[in-house]
Design a protein around this motif. Structure first.
Motif, PDB file in Angstrom:
ATOM      1  N   LEU A 231       2.950   9.101  -0.547  1.00 56.47           N
ATOM      2  CA  LEU A 231       1.856   8.279  -1.046  1.00 56.47           C
ATOM      3  C   LEU A 231       0.887   9.111  -1.886  1.00 56.47           C
ATOM      4  O   LEU A 231       0.359   8.632  -2.897  1.00 56.47           O
ATOM      5  N   SER A 232       0.684  10.355  -1.502  1.00 57.15           N
ATOM      6  CA  SER A 232      -0.201  11.239  -2.274  1.00 57.15           C
ATOM      7  C   SER A 232       0.337  11.442  -3.686  1.00 57.15           C
ATOM      8  O   SER A 232      -0.422  11.399  -4.674  1.00 57.15           O
ATOM      9  N   GLY A 233       1.644  11.654  -3.797  1.00 60.90           N
ATOM     10  CA  GLY A 233       2.255  11.813  -5.117  1.00 60.90           C
ATOM     11  C   GLY A 233       2.203  10.537  -5.925  1.00 60.90           C
ATOM     12  O   GLY A 233       2.056  10.554  -7.152  1.00 60.90           O
TER      13      GLY A 233
ATOM     14  N   HIS B 174       0.539   9.649  -9.596  1.00 58.97           N
ATOM     15  CA  HIS B 174       1.283   8.927 -10.632  1.00 58.97           C
ATOM     16  C   HIS B 174       0.494   7.728 -11.143  1.00 58.97           C
ATOM     17  O   HIS B 174       0.466   7.454 -12.346  1.00 58.97           O
ATOM     18  N   VAL B 175      -0.168   7.007 -10.235  1.00 60.71           N
ATOM     19  CA  VAL B 175      -0.992   5.858 -10.634  1.00 60.71           C
ATOM     20  C   VAL B 175      -2.106   6.316 -11.570  1.00 60.71           C
ATOM     21  O   VAL B 175      -2.386   5.663 -12.591  1.00 60.71           O
TER      22      VAL B 175
ATOM     23  N   MET C 264       0.726   1.296  -5.901  1.00 59.35           N
ATOM     24  CA  MET C 264       0.226   0.255  -6.802  1.00 59.35           C
ATOM     25  C   MET C 264      -0.236  -0.967  -6.015  1.00 59.35           C
ATOM     26  O   MET C 264      -1.235  -1.610  -6.366  1.00 59.35           O
ATOM     27  N   ILE C 265       0.490  -1.294  -4.934  1.00 57.46           N
ATOM     28  CA  ILE C 265       0.105  -2.420  -4.084  1.00 57.46           C
ATOM     29  C   ILE C 265      -1.254  -2.155  -3.434  1.00 57.46           C
ATOM     30  O   ILE C 265      -2.113  -3.042  -3.358  1.00 57.46           O
ATOM     31  N   ILE C 266      -1.460  -0.936  -2.975  1.00 54.30           N
ATOM     32  CA  ILE C 266      -2.732  -0.581  -2.342  1.00 54.30           C
ATOM     33  C   ILE C 266      -3.885  -0.682  -3.347  1.00 54.30           C
ATOM     34  O   ILE C 266      -4.939  -1.263  -3.061  1.00 54.30           O
TER      35      ILE C 266
ATOM     36  N   GLY D 293      10.115  -1.943  -9.360  1.00 55.68           N
ATOM     37  CA  GLY D 293       8.856  -1.307  -9.727  1.00 55.68           C
ATOM     38  C   GLY D 293       8.345  -1.813 -11.052  1.00 55.68           C
ATOM     39  O   GLY D 293       9.093  -2.382 -11.829  1.00 55.68           O
ATOM     40  N   PRO D 294       7.029  -1.603 -11.288  1.00 57.69           N
ATOM     41  CA  PRO D 294       6.042  -0.954 -10.422  1.00 57.69           C
ATOM     42  C   PRO D 294       5.286  -1.917  -9.496  1.00 57.69           C
ATOM     43  O   PRO D 294       4.488  -1.476  -8.689  1.00 57.69           O
ATOM     44  N   ARG D 295       5.519  -3.211  -9.608  1.00 64.57           N
ATOM     45  CA  ARG D 295       4.742  -4.140  -8.781  1.00 64.57           C
ATOM     46  C   ARG D 295       5.105  -4.038  -7.303  1.00 64.57           C
ATOM     47  O   ARG D 295       4.390  -4.568  -6.451  1.00 64.57           O
ATOM     48  N   ASN D 296       6.213  -3.365  -6.993  1.00 63.42           N
ATOM     49  CA  ASN D 296       6.605  -3.150  -5.609  1.00 63.42           C
ATOM     50  C   ASN D 296       6.357  -1.712  -5.155  1.00 63.42           C
ATOM     51  O   ASN D 296       6.808  -1.316  -4.092  1.00 63.42           O
TER      52      ASN D 296
END
Length: 311
Positions: A267-269, A273-274, A113-115, A106-109
């Motif tokens: 994904l919502s959480g 975080h993002v 963040m990818i989306i 993380g976080p690039r994976n």
């Protein structure tokens, strides 16, 4: 359908054996299998340079500047439909090498963040991040220890799966297992973990947890952080906040269902975080422009330098 086995133990040791036993089960269930021992790779620590984040959030793909075997390992993980890990237990938790890989994930994976990075790249005409990170994947974990000091490793496992949002099918912790290859029930359990993982990979969209029900009803973790009010607790894996109750001698964890979307493994959480990261990075960028910030940082730089071994 491919199942990748990853061992973090010594070559031809107990972790290798149980990982391969799980792969035997997966192969019998129809999977193509591959095996990797982490100790045969050169994996550097994450330096926290944030270059991957800056690259991802500016539409440049999110590459890591560290040059080692991690990208090769990442490619293997991304191309697999499922992964079974066999990791030694060092002082209650997972080995440092396993934790390093968790850091490097993380976080690039991170799936959210990818989306977000993909949208930025698409709008700017930049470099798309690796879309394989959006592929659904199932994962199971085996922890092997030489004593009963094993109470931390399950949380380490959940945290590793959290960043890429992999579906955890099972975790198993084997304490007192120096002679595990001679313990038929544990060998049989490892074999079944591999078979179950392969079967889950056949229908990933419907894959679900089949392991120990645990205490947290959301993620099944057994590790909690207790606040000063002894009944208030935070699940150490999914981060949900709730209350610990004891009813008829049985411990249970309860949280408000309306807060479940905050869970770190959803994904919502992750999107929450993002947004939090974006807000805090914005504050930092503004502070960096000020003389006050520069003076404070320089004072620490001037105070003392890091000691290094003589070359």
């Amino acid at each position: 359908m491919k199942i990748l086995g990853i061992s973090g133990g010594s070559k031809n040791g107990n972790n290798d054996a149980m990982c391969k036993e799980a792969l035997m089960g997966a192969k019998e269930a129809g999977a193509e299998v591959e095996f990797i021992n982490l100790n045969e790779l050169h994996i550097e620590h994450c330096t926290g340079c944030t270059a991957c984040v800056m690259s991802l959030m500016s539409g440049k793909g999110g590459a890591c500047p560290v040059k080692d075997d991690f990208e090769w390992l990442r490619d293997k993980m991304m191309d697999a439909d499922g992964i079974v890990w066999a990791i030694p237990i060092f002082e209650k938790g997972a080995s440092g090498l396993f934790r390093t890989i968790t850091d490097r994930m993380g976080p690039r994976n991170d799936k959210a963040m990818i989306i977000v990075g993909s949208k930025i790249a698409e709008e700017s005409g930049g470099t798309m991040p690796d879309q394989r990170m959006l592929k659904e994947k199932v994962v199971s974990y085996i922890g092997i220890g030489g004593s009963d000091w094993s109470t931390r490793i399950q949380c380490d496992f959940f945290n590793q799966a959290l960043t890429p949002a992999w579906t955890v099918v099972d975790t198993e912790v084997f304490p007192w297992s120096k002679c595990i290859v001679m313990e038929d029930e544990k060998v049989k359990r490892s074999h079944q973990i591999g078979a179950d993982l392969a079967n889950a990979a056949k229908d990933i969209e419907n894959a679900k947890w089949i392991g120990d029900p645990g205490i947290c009803p959301h993620c099944h973790c057994r590790n909690f952080y207790l606040n000063d009010d002894a009944t208030k607790a935070v699940c150490c894996a999914c981060g949900l906040e709730g209350e610990i109750k004891v009813t008829d001698g049985k411990v249970s964890f309860h949280f408000d269902p309306e807060t479940e979307h905050h869970a770190h493994d959803l994904l919502s959480g992750k999107f929450i975080h993002v947004d939090d990261i974006k807000e805090n990075e914005g504050k930092l960028m503004e502070w960096k422009k000020t003389d006050e910030f520069k003076q404070k940082k320089q004072a620490y730089i001037d105070f003392i330098s890091s000691s290094k071994p003589a070359k």
